[in-house]
Design an enzyme around this catalytic site. Structure first.
Site, PDB file in Angstrom:
ATOM      1  N   TRP A 101       0.824  -1.209   0.000  1.00 31.10           N
ATOM      2  CA  TRP A 101       0.000   0.000   0.000  1.00 31.10           C
ATOM      3  C   TRP A 101       0.857   1.258   0.000  1.00 31.10           C
ATOM      4  O   TRP A 101       0.516   2.249  -0.656  1.00 31.10           O
ATOM      5  CB  TRP A 101      -1.000  -0.031   1.149  1.00 31.10           C
ATOM      6  N   ASP A 171      -0.978   6.388   6.759  1.00 32.02           N
ATOM      7  CA  ASP A 171      -2.134   5.544   6.457  1.00 32.02           C
ATOM      8  C   ASP A 171      -2.209   4.523   7.592  1.00 32.02           C
ATOM      9  O   ASP A 171      -1.311   3.701   7.761  1.00 32.02           O
ATOM     10  CB  ASP A 171      -1.907   4.849   5.106  1.00 32.02           C
ATOM     11  N   LYS A 195     -11.538  -2.317   8.057  1.00 29.97           N
ATOM     12  CA  LYS A 195     -10.738  -3.338   8.732  1.00 29.97           C
ATOM     13  C   LYS A 195     -11.051  -3.362  10.229  1.00 29.97           C
ATOM     14  O   LYS A 195     -11.248  -4.406  10.813  1.00 29.97           O
ATOM     15  CB  LYS A 195      -9.253  -3.066   8.501  1.00 29.97           C
TER      16      LYS A 195
END
Length: 360
Positions: A101, A171, A195
């Protein structure tokens, strides 16, 4: 049918209590005679929902008054572009690449500015966090970027990088609200909620006010300007109303559980059960350097692909869902977010022991 133990990396397990409460309110939200799914985002009832959700996350994270909390759409991936678009001053940024990511974020940022990769753990399949105490960061970078917890590879920054005075952007999608956090160490802290907090479709961005530019380049889409969203209180257009409502319920559940310190202790206990087993197992082994292990995502392998596949299939039959590792790394991965009960992790370890005996 009984509920399974869901080890999915996201969308992921939610607190059962929250789901039951939402089910009770599905047809009639607090006497409005309608579901939150049907409600106008301009209504008094929804304004109360989003205001309460914002206040609860501010309480949980001790978010200072000079930070805006935005409830946005487009997932964390859309912020990969919004971040360079909004923070661009000198047209340069430093990225620390510790997984898929962060890599994708750095590639997206390259469309808008000059990206310097100042550290990476790609050399060992992202199985560790590089030393970030003294990085060669140029003086004129606009920000330093990390993905704090790596969902795919199961690593976590235990210490934030030394940014040499530059704005830190993080993030935190897969470790959001899993432990206490000092928001003031970050300029921007953001993550997709699917999540650890709610259903897919919401991204929460916590941004220091002085970093929200008065104006952005004319080519920046209106929807990606943080100022547009901040000025409208996240209601510039129709937001993901139902997702925000569930996030609000999860915030209340975390408060009830004792807040982020209690959450951290709960998560450490769970992770210890699984890591302790992996460390002594003769069949299974963890893939991450122990000091950099995530409390949220635990990847492991047997070393034999056929055996890995057999384990995933038998685990599914036994009621353990979504244990297959990410397609880029294979093996297995147990995501043990806030809402995963300790009993779920213990049951998984008991199953792994039996599997090991049967396949030794």
């Amino acid at each position: 049918m009984a509920r399974v133990y869901n080890f999915s990396a996201g969308p992921a397990v939610l607190p059962e209590e929250v789901l039951k409460e939402a089910a009770e309110e599905m047809l009639d939200y607090r006497g409005t005679g309608m579901s939150v799914m049907e409600m106008s985002h301009r209504s008094k009832a929804f304004q109360q929902i989003i205001d309460d959700a914002e206040q609860d996350i501010r309480d949980l994270m001790n978010i200072p008054d000079n930070y805006k909390v935005l409830f946005l759409q487009g997932g964390a991936s859309q912020q990969f572009a919004a971040i360079p678009m909004n923070l661009k001053k000198n047209g340069k940024a430093a990225y620390i690449v510790t997984g898929q990511w962060a890599k994708k974020a750095s590639q997206e940022a390259q469309k808008y500015l000059d990206v310097q990769v100042v550290a990476s753990s790609a050399d060992k399949t992202f199985s560790y966090i590089p030393d970030c105490s003294d990085l060669a960061i140029d003086d004129d970078v606009d920000y330093v970027y990390i993905c704090e917890n790596n969902t795919i590879y199961g690593t976590k920054f235990k210490e934030l990088p030394n940014t040499k005075g530059h704005t830190l952007v993080a993030d935190v999608s897969s470790c959001f609200l899993s432990e206490p956090v000092d928001v003031e160490k970050y300029g921007v802290i953001y993550g997709g909620v699917q999540k650890n907090i709610g259903p897919a479709g919401v991204v929460i961005a916590i941004i220091r006010e002085d970093l929200i530019p008065e104006s952005v380049d004319a080519s920046v889409p209106t929807m990606l300007s943080w100022k547009t969203q901040a000025d409208a209180g996240s209601l510039y257009n129709t937001p993901p109303c139902y997702g925000i409502y569930i996030c609000g319920k999860v915030f209340q559940w975390i408060k009830k559980m004792g807040g982020l310190q209690a959450m951290k202790e709960h998560n450490e206990k769970k992770a210890k059960i699984l890591y302790d087993f992996l460390d002594q197992s003769k069949l299974f082994k963890g893939t991450v350097v122990p000091k950099d292990r995530s409390l949220m995502n635990v990847p492991f392998v047997t070393g034999d692909e056929a055996l890995d596949a057999k384990f995933v299939a038998e685990a599914k039959e036994a009621g353990f869902e979504n244990l297959k590792g990410h397609r880029t790394v294979g093996g297995m991965r147990a995501s043990i977010y806030n809402a995963m009960p300790i009993e779920g992790v213990q049951a998984l370890v008991d199953f792994m022991k039996k599997f090991e005996e049967a396949n030794a």
